[in-house]
Design a protein around this motif. Structure first.
Motif, PDB file in Angstrom:
ATOM      1  N   ASN A 255       5.605  -0.987  -3.940  1.00 43.75           N
ATOM      2  CA  ASN A 255       5.097   0.012  -3.001  1.00 43.75           C
ATOM      3  C   ASN A 255       5.383   1.424  -3.474  1.00 43.75           C
ATOM      4  O   ASN A 255       4.573   2.335  -3.260  1.00 43.75           O
ATOM      5  CB  ASN A 255       5.687  -0.221  -1.606  1.00 43.75           C
ATOM      6  N   SER A 366       3.602  -7.553  -4.728  1.00 41.34           N
ATOM      7  CA  SER A 366       4.426  -7.121  -3.598  1.00 41.34           C
ATOM      8  C   SER A 366       4.671  -8.241  -2.598  1.00 41.34           C
ATOM      9  O   SER A 366       5.666  -8.234  -1.868  1.00 41.34           O
ATOM     10  CB  SER A 366       3.773  -5.923  -2.893  1.00 41.34           C
ATOM     11  N   ASN A 382       1.959  -2.234   3.140  1.00 43.25           N
ATOM     12  CA  ASN A 382       1.241  -1.909   1.905  1.00 43.25           C
ATOM     13  C   ASN A 382       0.124  -0.903   2.169  1.00 43.25           C
ATOM     14  O   ASN A 382      -0.076   0.053   1.408  1.00 43.25           O
ATOM     15  CB  ASN A 382       0.632  -3.179   1.300  1.00 43.25           C
ATOM     16  N   VAL A 385       1.439   2.626   2.956  1.00 41.85           N
ATOM     17  CA  VAL A 385       1.908   3.290   1.734  1.00 41.85           C
ATOM     18  C   VAL A 385       0.734   3.788   0.910  1.00 41.85           C
ATOM     19  O   VAL A 385       0.734   4.926   0.416  1.00 41.85           O
ATOM     20  CB  VAL A 385       2.786   2.322   0.915  1.00 41.85           C
TER      21      VAL A 385
END
Length: 467
Positions: A255, A366, A382, A385
């Motif tokens: 991230n 991730s 996610n 971000v």
């Protein structure tokens, strides 16, 4: 339905950049004042994404998706009718609020309707609109701006979106998952206020000066509110954002790569039309046809990255992708007033090839260590971000252009200011590449080898996509 919603939302985000110089001329703005049109949309999109999962569970995917789409089309019409920059930014914010619900609601309906094997097959189809939309948007935007006006960049959403609404009303089936828990209103208010204050300070920094009282107060207030958000989310029984997931190093590092790495990538996408139209004096159509080749490079690399993911792992792919982005940005820094359009197109194609190695591997990696029950929360984090990185990109570009422009030429930055900005973005991409090469990806490679499907399912091939 999902393909159409994805296509409309991505086209709107990509097409607006082509119209920015024309908007600046009509409203008599400097380059530094333009970023609010882009940032307002991205920030507001990120603000509503955390609440989208709860809304779908509470009111049903069909109702939420259609309501958000109607709101998106209505705010598009208002953007076209805007009389000044303040109105345009406000209506773009409304667009962002509705788009922040569109993406997750669409994905929730899609994955609730089909089983796992069908989801993998459908994800391969979804990559087509994800890449064709950013390829078509600059050309369409150039035609609309040159032959009609910048307002049609927003008007065009309405005739395209209304048939989609009608189709959804007639044929889309309702879906509800488990009943949601108590809505974390405190978390939403804290995160929205903190993000809004922080982004106001960063967007107004180039205009008012970073030492102005309004900017300093906004940045300080944003930092305090975001810190309070983090404390609240870590203590809440049912948090809006499950920040505890960042305790996993692979999730945290991927991230961080997305957050910082998107700034030079999307910064270059934002800077391209400005350079072509303002530094070289080209038309909006020439600008659109000068940048669309990036999408074909991304589409090519994503297919290759999907094959190589399980073999070499995300660390090598992402590191090489970011290193390639840095190298191409250095090439862009050599462009001047005499650089040909085909040279610029070739550089954009190379940029797409490099950036295509960043999006899919970081997103897939991730989730490698995330428990199945936390996948929805991890996907939401996610997306937040990525959208934050997208919001910071135009701020970084405009700030760097201002720093590289003499005070006497603020309204007309010289070519050297754009070259300087490309070099700064290249340095940021290079630094992120070094960090990416240290990514602990053993778990990601093991997960890919054991499932055999994760690497072939790119959930977000383009930065504008919210999972």
């Amino acid at each position: 339905m999902c393909v159409s919603v994805t296509f409309i939302a991505i086209v709107d985000g990509a097409i607006t950049t082509v119209a920015l110089p024309s908007i600046a001329r009509q409203f008599q703005l400097t380059t530094a004042a333009l970023d609010g049109v882009v940032v307002a949309y991205t920030v507001c999109l990120a603000m509503t994404i955390p609440a989208s999962a709860w809304l779908v569970e509470r009111f049903g995917g069909k109702h939420v998706l259609l309501t958000a789409l109607i709101a998106f089309l209505g705010s598009s019409l208002l953007c076209g009718l805007a009389a000044d920059l303040v109105q345009l930014v406000a209506f773009r914010a409304l667009q962002g609020l509705s788009a922040g619900v569109l993406f997750p609601a669409s994905a929730a309906l899609l994955f609730a309707t089909f089983n796992t094997s069908d989801q993998v097959r459908i994800s391969r189809y979804m990559i087509i609109p994800q890449q064709m939309a950013p390829a078509a948007a600059p050309v369409l935007g150039g035609l609309l701006v040159d032959h009609l006006s910048w307002r049609w960049v927003f008007y065009v959403n309405v005739p395209v979106g209304l048939p989609v609404v009608l189709f959804g009303l007639l044929f889309l089936t309702e879906h509800r998952g488990r009943l949601p828990g108590r809505f974390d209103l405190t978390g939403l208010l804290l995160s929205a206020a903190g993000l809004g204050a922080a982004m106001f300070g960063t967007t107004e920094g180039p205009n008012r000066g970073w030492s102005s009282a309004a900017v300093l107060v906004s940045l300080a207030l944003g930092a305090v509110l975001l810190a309070a958000t983090a404390v609240h989310q870590l203590r809440a029984a049912e948090p809006l954002l499950k920040l505890r997931l960042f305790a996993d190093r692979l999730f945290r590092d991927t991230n961080l790569i997305n957050l910082v790495g998107l700034i030079p990538i999307l910064g270059a996408m934002y800077l391209g039309p400005l350079f072509l139209q303002q530094a070289q004096g080209r038309t909006a159509l020439e600008s659109g046809t000068g940048t669309f080749t990036e999408a074909f490079g991304v589409l090519l690399t994503v297919q290759v990255a999907g094959v190589l993911y399980a073999r070499v792992g995300p660390r090598i792919i992402v590191g090489c992708g970011l290193a390639g982005v840095a190298a191409v940005l250095v090439l862009f820094a050599t462009c001047d007033q005499d650089t040909g359009l085909w040279t610029f197109r070739f550089y954009m194609f190379l940029l797409g090839i490099a950036m295509g190695g960043v999006f899919m591997p970081t997103t897939v990696a991730s989730l490698a260590n995330i428990d199945r029950h936390d996948l929805a929360q991890a996907s939401t984090l996610n997306t937040v971000v990525r959208q934050t990185g997208g919001a910071l990109a135009p701020v970084a570009v405009t700030t760097t252009i201002v720093l590289g422009t003499p005070a006497s030429a603020a309204a007309d930055p010289p070519v050297s200011a754009y070259q300087y900005t490309y070099l700064v973005l290249a340095a940021l991409a290079a630094a992120t590449a070094v960090f990416a090469f240290a990514l602990p990806d053993a778990a990601a490679r093991a997960a890919a080898r054991s499932t055999g499907t994760k690497a072939s399912r790119p959930p977000a091939a383009h930065p504008e996509i919210a999972s």
